[in-house]
Write a protein that holds these residues in place. Sequence first.
Motif, PDB file in Angstrom:
ATOM      1  N   ILE A 130       1.000  -1.203   0.040  1.00 15.63           N
ATOM      2  CA  ILE A 130       0.078  -0.037   0.059  1.00 15.63           C
ATOM      3  C   ILE A 130       0.850   1.305  -0.102  1.00 15.63           C
ATOM      4  O   ILE A 130       0.105   2.436  -0.015  1.00 15.63           O
ATOM      5  CB  ILE A 130      -0.978   0.022   1.112  1.00 15.63           C
TER       6      ILE A 130
ATOM      7  N   ASN B  85      -0.144   3.739  -2.839  1.00 16.40           N
ATOM      8  CA  ASN B  85      -1.457   3.730  -2.979  1.00 16.40           C
ATOM      9  C   ASN B  85      -1.650   5.376  -3.282  1.00 16.40           C
ATOM     10  O   ASN B  85      -1.244   5.989  -2.090  1.00 16.40           O
ATOM     11  CB  ASN B  85      -2.042   3.191  -1.935  1.00 16.40           C
ATOM     12  N   SER B  86      -2.003   5.819  -4.272  1.00 19.10           N
ATOM     13  CA  SER B  86      -1.976   7.338  -4.625  1.00 19.10           C
ATOM     14  C   SER B  86      -3.037   8.138  -3.445  1.00 19.10           C
ATOM     15  O   SER B  86      -2.750   9.202  -3.249  1.00 19.10           O
ATOM     16  CB  SER B  86      -2.454   7.436  -5.769  1.00 19.10           C
TER      17      SER B  86
ATOM     18  N   THR C 177      -8.238  -1.524  -0.091  1.00 27.57           N
ATOM     19  CA  THR C 177      -6.785  -1.428  -0.870  1.00 27.57           C
ATOM     20  C   THR C 177      -6.678  -2.970  -1.044  1.00 27.57           C
ATOM     21  O   THR C 177      -7.140  -3.861  -0.855  1.00 27.57           O
ATOM     22  CB  THR C 177      -5.831  -1.149   0.119  1.00 27.57           C
ATOM     23  N   SER C 178      -5.341  -3.207  -1.988  1.00 33.01           N
ATOM     24  CA  SER C 178      -4.945  -4.346  -2.513  1.00 33.01           C
ATOM     25  C   SER C 178      -4.470  -5.413  -1.271  1.00 33.01           C
ATOM     26  O   SER C 178      -3.682  -4.901  -0.433  1.00 33.01           O
ATOM     27  CB  SER C 178      -4.053  -4.548  -3.518  1.00 33.01           C
TER      28      SER C 178
END
Length: 272
Positions: A205, A208-209, A270-271
């Motif tokens: 993460i 992550n933008s 999130t992923s």
Amino acid sequence: MTVLTDAYTLSNGIKIPKIGFGTWQIPAGKVTYEAVTNALKLGYRHIDTAWAYHNEKSVGEAVRDSGLDRSEIFVTSKCPAEAKSYASAKKRFEETMENLDIDYLDLYLIHAPWPWAEWGTDYSKENLEVWRLMEEVYQSGKVKAIGISNFNVSDMKNIFEHCTVKPMVNQIRYFIGFTEPDITKYAEDNDLLVEAYSPLATGKILNNSELQKIAEKYSVSVAQLSIRYCLQKGVLPLPKATSEAHIRNNADIDFTISEQDIAYLDTLTTSR
């Protein structure tokens, strides 16, 4: 950095430092020894390891060489997921104690409710056998607190319905966008402290933008934002790092995320 010495109180009254230093995937030997040594030098007082990490000996050596009194350092280890009988759990516990060589453990966990190769398989009966060993080492004083890891709600219920001593901790994978709300709520409703391993999603993460935008708002890194988020959710983060700079930065979280931003972070996925 007082956050390293601030503590949660477990259900049995034991104090546990609010941030732990994780050692998962840190190679045994010099790398683990130096990482733990640096963490202790920088003020960490909570070290998390496991039989399955194969670095307990290096962790124990760093703790013994730190110059700190044993009572000042909170050490956690875990009974391997594959040990699913009383006898095998006892053998692994004895190996852990020999590996660490630090007189006692502050916290001992069942690493998972099933062997890793059999993810999700029902080992309810076997977990009760392992929990019998956990209660035994707790009652002996060799372990100050006992708990579980990766246990879902049904796994927890199984232990609760048959135990004499209730678990005090459930250590789970937990990070922004992946907070296991059902498991977390059930654990907390039953007086278990939730610990977050991989609070940075093993680094996934960090780029992550959406998280970067919020981190910039507080002039911190995504890693610092993620660790602070765990604390504000009442969860104990266990960040891992090997470089001294990252170890230091992970504890430099003297800021507060606004309620509005916490609410926004709660909505993210999130992923994994």
